[in-house]
Design an enzyme around this catalytic site. Structure first.
Site, PDB file in Angstrom:
ATOM      1  N   ASP A 273      66.508  49.889  63.258  1.00  0.00           N
ATOM      2  CA  ASP A 273      65.915  48.641  63.740  1.00  0.00           C
ATOM      3  C   ASP A 273      64.514  48.521  63.136  1.00  0.00           C
ATOM      4  OD1 ASP A 273      65.470  46.325  65.105  1.00  0.00           O
ATOM      5  OD2 ASP A 273      65.350  47.224  67.088  1.00  0.00           O
TER       6      ASP A 273
ATOM      7  N   GLU B 248      68.483  44.772  61.711  1.00  0.00           N
ATOM      8  CA  GLU B 248      69.073  45.947  62.342  1.00  0.00           C
ATOM      9  C   GLU B 248      70.536  46.106  61.941  1.00  0.00           C
ATOM     10  OE1 GLU B 248      69.735  45.839  66.609  1.00  0.00           O
ATOM     11  OE2 GLU B 248      69.343  43.679  66.631  1.00  0.00           O
TER      12      GLU B 248
END
Length: 349
Positions: free
Chosen positions: A9, A104
């Site tokens: 992420d 992500e």
């Protein structure tokens, strides 16, 4: 076999790109979006988050919380370009990559000796290639890997081993669970469910009565269970490889040598995918982070590594000399068609 899943992420992705590209924004509260009466925050830097500024917040409200907030207009083409760079790094380690958004993705690296080592290397390469930081969660399923990636943000790494998964989940507020939005979290609160432990203590019939078809997922998640596979993207518009150098390279001979290695890496992926392509694109990044791409298309699909490299060298020659050096080179094949779809030459009669 116990799976090894990584969730990567990017940290405050849109805002971090803007701070990278505009040094005057670094260290300051930044919001990507609009600050007018109808403006909305698309992303906020960590400096802005300290004041409670969050994505999807009305711009006027964000300014009230942080009067010094600096708004910048979003540049989605730039964010998408950086995202492609990051995904190219992922595919150096596995073809099982499931993007969730521009910033992500899940990676299944079950065959790797150490998923932690892979995650650390990926994070280091993202920093070298893009100048940005990423956080990573490593675990035995997607649900816990995603929770773990948020545990030590920003620029953090968290590993949850199989034996530790249930206790880790039990300790967290249910509002952090992927799939539990504000409405569901408020409903759970009314039912006395505040933590993973509270959720685990409810039996399946209770959850089915209150959450319907979502109950099975919640029941397993509360026990650290998630059997969903990483679903790799099925459609690739391009295949390539790129490398960031530890020192800037300006010598023509060395650039040609490095390009050959990049072509080898890219062509191995082309062969695994069993495709051919008509367009070759060279990517070159200067020390200032200015990125240049040059492409050449051909009437017939490129079918060999040598032809692919020759096209890349032709494009590179057009950018020489580079007195200040190059910090990144990339080579990509696009306009892809499957080998089976490639027109075959007619046999002479």
């Amino acid at each position: 076999m116990t799976r090894k899943i990584i969730h990567i992420d990017m940290d405050a992705f849109f805002a971090s790109v803007e701070q990278r590209d505009d040094p005057s924004l670094r260290g300051k509260p930044v919001a990507v979006g609009g600050g007018g009466p109808r403006g909305v925050v698309a992303a906020a830097s960590y400096e802005a988050r300290k004041f409670g500024v969050r994505s999807a917040m009305p711009g006027a409200q964000a300014v009230r919380r942080c009067p010094e907030l600096l708004f910048v207009k979003p540049r989605f083409d730039v964010y998408a370009s950086v995202s492609r760079e990051i995904r190219a790094i992922f595919r150096d380690y596995t073809d099982a990559v499931e993007p969730l958004s521009l910033d992500e993705a899940y990676l299944d690296v079950t065959g790797a000796e150490s998923a932690r080592a892979v995650a650390e290397e990926i994070r280091a390469r993202i920093r070298e290639t893009t100048g940005l930081t990423a956080s990573a969660g490593v675990s035995y399923n997607k649900f816990i890997a995603k929770l773990a990636s948020d545990q030590n943000k920003p620029d953090g790494l968290c590993v949850i081993l199989p034996g530790k998964g249930p206790a880790f989940v039990a300790s967290l507020p249910v509002s952090r669970f992927h799939g539990v939005g504000p409405v569901t979290a408020r409903k759970m609160e009314r039912l006395g469910i505040l933590t993973g432990a509270d959720l685990r203590d409810r039996d399946l019939p209770f959850l089915q009565a209150h959450f319907g078809s979502y109950a099975n997922y919640l029941y397993g998640a509360a026990r650290g269970e998630d059997h969903r596979p990483v679903r790799a993207s099925r459609i690739s518009k391009s295949i390539g490889a790129e490398r960031t150098f530890s020192t800037n390279i300006s010598a023509e001979a060395e650039l040609a040598e490095r390009l050959a290695g990049i072509a080898d890496a890219a062509w191995a992926r082309v062969e695994r995918a069993r495709v051919h392509g008509r367009t070759v694109t060279l990517k070159l990044r200067h020390p200032s982070f200015e990125t240049i791409t040059r492409a050449k298309s051909f009437a017939e699909p490129i079918a060999t590594r040598d032809a692919f490299l020759a096209a890349g060298r032709f494009l590179l020659a057009g950018q020489l000399p580079v007195p200040n050096g190059v910090r990144l080179l990339g080579l990509t094949l696009s306009g892809l068609v499957a080998e089976a779809e490639r027109p075959q030459p007619a046999l002479p009669l």
